[in-house]
Design a protein around this motif. Structure first.
Motif, mmCIF file in Angstrom:
data_model
loop_
_atom_site.group_PDB
_atom_site.id
_atom_site.type_symbol
_atom_site.label_atom_id
_atom_site.label_comp_id
_atom_site.label_asym_id
_atom_site.label_seq_id
_atom_site.Cartn_x
_atom_site.Cartn_y
_atom_site.Cartn_z
ATOM 1 N N LEU A 409 0.823 -1.214 0.000
ATOM 2 C CA LEU A 409 0.000 0.000 0.000
ATOM 3 C C LEU A 409 0.859 1.268 0.000
ATOM 4 C CD1 LEU A 409 -2.893 -1.065 2.397
ATOM 5 C CD2 LEU A 409 -2.940 -0.869 -0.106
ATOM 6 N N LYS A 410 2.100 1.162 0.495
ATOM 7 C CA LYS A 410 2.976 2.335 0.530
ATOM 8 C C LYS A 410 3.745 2.541 -0.763
ATOM 9 C CE LYS A 410 3.642 2.654 5.513
ATOM 10 N NZ LYS A 410 3.941 1.516 6.410
ATOM 11 N N THR A 411 3.993 1.454 -1.516
ATOM 12 C CA THR A 411 4.849 1.575 -2.705
ATOM 13 C C THR A 411 4.107 1.319 -4.016
ATOM 14 O OG1 THR A 411 5.506 -0.744 -2.557
ATOM 15 C CG2 THR A 411 6.901 0.840 -1.402
ATOM 16 N N GLY A 412 2.832 0.948 -3.926
ATOM 17 C CA GLY A 412 2.068 0.635 -5.130
ATOM 18 C C GLY A 412 1.588 1.889 -5.845
ATOM 19 N N ILE A 413 1.586 1.828 -7.167
ATOM 20 C CA ILE A 413 0.992 2.909 -7.964
ATOM 21 C C ILE A 413 -0.044 2.279 -8.885
ATOM 22 C CG2 ILE A 413 1.383 4.680 -9.718
ATOM 23 C CD1 ILE A 413 4.103 5.192 -8.463
ATOM 24 N N ARG A 414 -1.243 2.770 -8.753
ATOM 25 C CA ARG A 414 -2.389 2.198 -9.451
ATOM 26 C C ARG A 414 -2.565 2.890 -10.801
ATOM 27 N NH1 ARG A 414 -8.118 2.876 -7.153
ATOM 28 N NH2 ARG A 414 -7.001 4.308 -5.804
ATOM 29 N N VAL A 415 -2.806 2.103 -11.830
ATOM 30 C CA VAL A 415 -3.095 2.651 -13.159
ATOM 31 C C VAL A 415 -4.513 2.228 -13.523
ATOM 32 C CG1 VAL A 415 -2.392 2.731 -15.580
ATOM 33 C CG2 VAL A 415 -0.670 2.287 -13.805
ATOM 34 N N THR A 416 -5.331 3.181 -13.914
ATOM 35 C CA THR A 416 -6.702 2.859 -14.322
ATOM 36 C C THR A 416 -6.674 2.067 -15.619
ATOM 37 O OG1 THR A 416 -7.470 4.913 -13.346
ATOM 38 C CG2 THR A 416 -8.947 3.857 -14.933
ATOM 39 N N ILE A 417 -7.377 0.954 -15.630
ATOM 40 C CA ILE A 417 -7.567 0.190 -16.862
ATOM 41 C C ILE A 417 -9.066 0.167 -17.116
ATOM 42 C CG2 ILE A 417 -7.426 -2.087 -17.970
ATOM 43 C CD1 ILE A 417 -4.668 -1.051 -17.640
ATOM 44 N N GLU A 418 -9.418 0.399 -18.374
ATOM 45 C CA GLU A 418 -10.830 0.497 -18.701
ATOM 46 C C GLU A 418 -10.993 -0.070 -20.094
ATOM 47 O OE1 GLU A 418 -14.368 2.122 -19.708
ATOM 48 O OE2 GLU A 418 -12.955 3.802 -19.948
ATOM 49 N N GLU A 419 -12.087 -0.772 -20.338
ATOM 50 C CA GLU A 419 -12.206 -1.521 -21.587
ATOM 51 C C GLU A 419 -12.269 -0.638 -22.844
ATOM 52 O OE1 GLU A 419 -14.210 -1.832 -18.998
ATOM 53 O OE2 GLU A 419 -16.287 -1.417 -19.535
ATOM 54 N N HIS A 420 -12.579 0.631 -22.676
ATOM 55 C CA HIS A 420 -12.650 1.503 -23.858
ATOM 56 C C HIS A 420 -11.299 2.096 -24.226
ATOM 57 C CE1 HIS A 420 -16.948 1.114 -23.837
ATOM 58 N NE2 HIS A 420 -17.013 1.535 -22.586
ATOM 59 N N MET A 421 -10.307 1.881 -23.388
ATOM 60 C CA MET A 421 -8.977 2.412 -23.701
ATOM 61 C C MET A 421 -8.396 1.676 -24.912
ATOM 62 S SD MET A 421 -7.348 2.729 -19.904
ATOM 63 C CE MET A 421 -7.715 4.137 -18.853
ATOM 64 N N THR A 422 -7.557 2.400 -25.665
ATOM 65 C CA THR A 422 -6.925 1.779 -26.824
ATOM 66 C C THR A 422 -5.533 1.285 -26.449
ATOM 67 O OG1 THR A 422 -5.905 3.852 -27.527
ATOM 68 C CG2 THR A 422 -8.122 3.372 -28.383
ATOM 69 N N GLU A 423 -5.010 0.360 -27.230
ATOM 70 C CA GLU A 423 -3.647 -0.129 -26.976
ATOM 71 C C GLU A 423 -2.642 1.011 -27.167
ATOM 72 O OE1 GLU A 423 -2.649 -3.845 -28.844
ATOM 73 O OE2 GLU A 423 -4.614 -4.702 -28.360
ATOM 74 N N GLU A 424 -2.918 1.892 -28.135
ATOM 75 C CA GLU A 424 -2.013 3.027 -28.389
ATOM 76 C C GLU A 424 -1.930 3.925 -27.153
ATOM 77 O OE1 GLU A 424 -4.558 2.099 -30.461
ATOM 78 O OE2 GLU A 424 -3.188 1.033 -31.814
ATOM 79 N N TYR A 425 -3.056 4.092 -26.510
ATOM 80 C CA TYR A 425 -3.080 4.911 -25.289
ATOM 81 C C TYR A 425 -2.252 4.261 -24.187
ATOM 82 C CZ TYR A 425 -4.963 7.108 -21.036
ATOM 83 O OH TYR A 425 -5.093 7.729 -19.824
ATOM 84 N N ILE A 426 -2.436 2.960 -24.003
ATOM 85 C CA ILE A 426 -1.680 2.246 -22.959
ATOM 86 C C ILE A 426 -0.179 2.313 -23.253
ATOM 87 C CG2 ILE A 426 -1.222 -0.068 -21.993
ATOM 88 C CD1 ILE A 426 -3.740 1.226 -20.854
ATOM 89 N N ILE A 427 0.188 2.245 -24.519
ATOM 90 C CA ILE A 427 1.614 2.337 -24.884
ATOM 91 C C ILE A 427 2.161 3.714 -24.487
ATOM 92 C CG2 ILE A 427 3.174 2.466 -26.894
ATOM 93 C CD1 ILE A 427 1.427 0.108 -28.071
ATOM 94 N N GLU A 428 1.352 4.749 -24.657
ATOM 95 C CA GLU A 428 1.786 6.082 -24.224
ATOM 96 C C GLU A 428 1.867 6.181 -22.689
ATOM 97 O OE1 GLU A 428 0.660 9.008 -27.919
ATOM 98 O OE2 GLU A 428 -0.436 9.274 -26.037
ATOM 99 N N VAL A 429 0.951 5.525 -22.010
ATOM 100 C CA VAL A 429 0.989 5.507 -20.536
ATOM 101 C C VAL A 429 2.286 4.816 -20.091
ATOM 102 C CG1 VAL A 429 -0.097 4.585 -18.444
ATOM 103 C CG2 VAL A 429 -1.514 5.613 -20.245
ATOM 104 N N ALA A 430 2.622 3.720 -20.763
ATOM 105 C CA ALA A 430 3.865 3.004 -20.445
ATOM 106 C C ALA A 430 5.071 3.909 -20.700
ATOM 107 C CB ALA A 430 3.972 1.729 -21.272
ATOM 108 N N ALA A 431 5.005 4.676 -21.777
ATOM 109 C CA ALA A 431 6.108 5.598 -22.098
ATOM 110 C C ALA A 431 6.238 6.658 -21.007
ATOM 111 C CB ALA A 431 5.871 6.246 -23.461
#
Ligand SMILES: *Cc1c(COP(=O)(O)O)cnc(C)c1O
Length: 442
Positions: A409-431
């Protein structure tokens, strides 16, 4: 299975053991040039995430049609209602249980399971400290004692060895919470439960459509409990479903969801329970929603695994750890910062990611459940806890410790995942994650 999970077994093993190397800096650390100028959006640089996340409706024509059909009915009561029947049928396609009871929430589903399992006064139920409080509400209402076990550092699910350490002669059940829709190690938990004659309850509230070694989530334990609350993968605003194929427990589900009575011959109460019924309007919406589940689950699985793949090589970060033969459905995604791998703390890291346009937040629940005031004060029933006053438990939540859960809980960072997101968007989030991690690498 099904090719959606691209993490290899080697990465799975590496992910599990890597956290033990506290302070390891890895590649990102080595590459960080000293004195480089910041290109962080936080410092006025260009944002890494330029694309829109993608959006879409969660409900529409199919739900409207189902509600229209419902309005033709003479009764909106669940018992023998056509919407409840349809929801039950469709639920069985997701989780093949012989006995199914629809109910008002995930909390209710778990309470029904606990009661049907015959768990009562002073019995101990081992579960996860990082979960929705609904996981243990039914345990406490049955006057049983939740015992929190520690979690895997990368899976955020029950550490089976720690569960085993916490088994006592009073232990009656394990509630396996598939946190974020990442399946627990069900083979190990089932083996352990069978060896100690324990009831195994699956909290699948965040795990609609997940699979454990190819098996539908909820199909290994004695009970499968699901939530249809608004934030879950499929919803009717509020609702729940509990299923069991066990002949000892399954026939009791209806009773424990409906005032302790048998609807086939109302009256002659031989059990005691509250009213956890779901109405036909909720069932109509939920039945329509279940038709949408498979694409939602498949898409979330793909997006979460893609994110893992893209951040796997950042030495300072631990990706969300999913077994390569499981299907996690990422109710959310969470990675962890390794201790000492960065020159900044989590709040600065999160602030920098938000400035890049990444949909993140620090941690999940504020503290493990045992850290909440009601647990610290043992004040469950008008400020008191009868089981403890009666000397039936020595549990002291103010001394309870699950070090890994606290660290998560102290070191975790949560990323929202949602079914309408595109793979291109997730790749930018990863970047964005890569950019921020490189910038702050120690
Ligand atoms: C949401 C949730 C629950 C409770 O479900 P409700 O429908 O809100 O009562 C229980 N356990 C977990 C893991 C959840 O996410």
């Amino acid at each position: 299975m099904g090719g959606t999970n691209s993490l290899s077994r080697r990465q799975w093993v590496a992910g599990a053991s890597g956290l033990l190397l506290a302070g390891a800096t890895g590649k990102a650390g080595e590459k960080a040039a000293s004195g480089q100028r910041s290109s962080l959006a936080l410092h006025g640089g260009e944002k890494a995430v330029k694309k829109a996340a993608g959006s879409g409706p969660r409900w529409g024509q199919p739900e409207r049609q189902q509600l229209d059909a419902m309005l033709q009915q003479g009764s909106l009561f669940y018992w023998q209602g056509p919407q409840t029947k349809l929801l039950t049928e469709r639920f069985r396609e997701v989780c093949p249980a012989k006995y199914v009871q629809t109910c008002s929430s995930g909390t209710a589903a778990i309470h029904i399971a606990v009661a049907a399992a015959g768990i009562g006064l002073g019995d101990e139920v081992i579960t996860s400290p990082i979960t929705d409080i609904g996981t243990v509400i039914g345990v406490l209402y049955q006057q049983a004692v939740p015992v929190f076990a520690d979690l895997g550092p990368g899976t955020y699910n029950l550490d089976v060895a720690d569960v085993e350490r916490r088994i006592t002669p009073k232990t009656k059940a394990i509630i396996a919470v598939h946190l974020t829709g990442n399946p627990c190690d069900m083979d190990a938990l089932k083996t352990l439960a069978d060896r100690h004659n324990l009831v195994l309850i699956e909290d699948c509230a965040q795990a609609w459509g997940a699979r454990s070694r190819g098996r539908p989530i909820g199909s290994v334990g004695h009970f499968a409990c699901f939530s249809l609350q608004n934030s879950k993968h499929v919803t009717c605003g509020d609702g729940g479903v509990v299923g069991s194929s066990d002949e000892r427990f399954g026939p009791l589900l209806q009773k424990f969801g409906d005032k302790g009575g048998d609807r086939r011959k109302w009256g002659g109460f031989d059990a005691f329970a509250t009213n956890y019924r779901m109405s036909e309007p909720q069932a109509a919406v939920a039945a329509a929603q279940l038709k949408r589940l498979e694409p939602i689950a498949a898409k979330r699985a793909r997006l979460g695994n893609l994110l893992s793949e893209k951040i796997a090589d950042l030495g300072g970060l631990v990706p969300h750890q999913v077994h390569p033969e499981d299907r996690a459905v990422y109710w959310f995604y969470m990675f962890r910062m390794r201790p000492k791998a960065f020159r900044c703390g989590r709040s600065e890291f999160v602030k920098a990611l938000l400035a890049e346009g990444a949909p993140v937040s620090g941690g999940y629940i504020a503290v493990p459940l045992y850290g909440e005031p009601v647990f610290q004060k043992h004040g469950f029933f008008a400020g008191r806890w009868p089981v403890k006053e009666m000397g039936l438990t020595t549990m002291d939540f103010s001394k309870h410790k699950c070090p890994e859960a606290e660290a998560i809980l102290k070191t975790g960072i949560r990323v929202t995942i949602e079914e309408h997101m595109t793979e291109e968007y997730i790749i930018e989030v990863a970047a964005a994650i890569q950019k921020v991690a490189r910038h702050y690498a120690a």
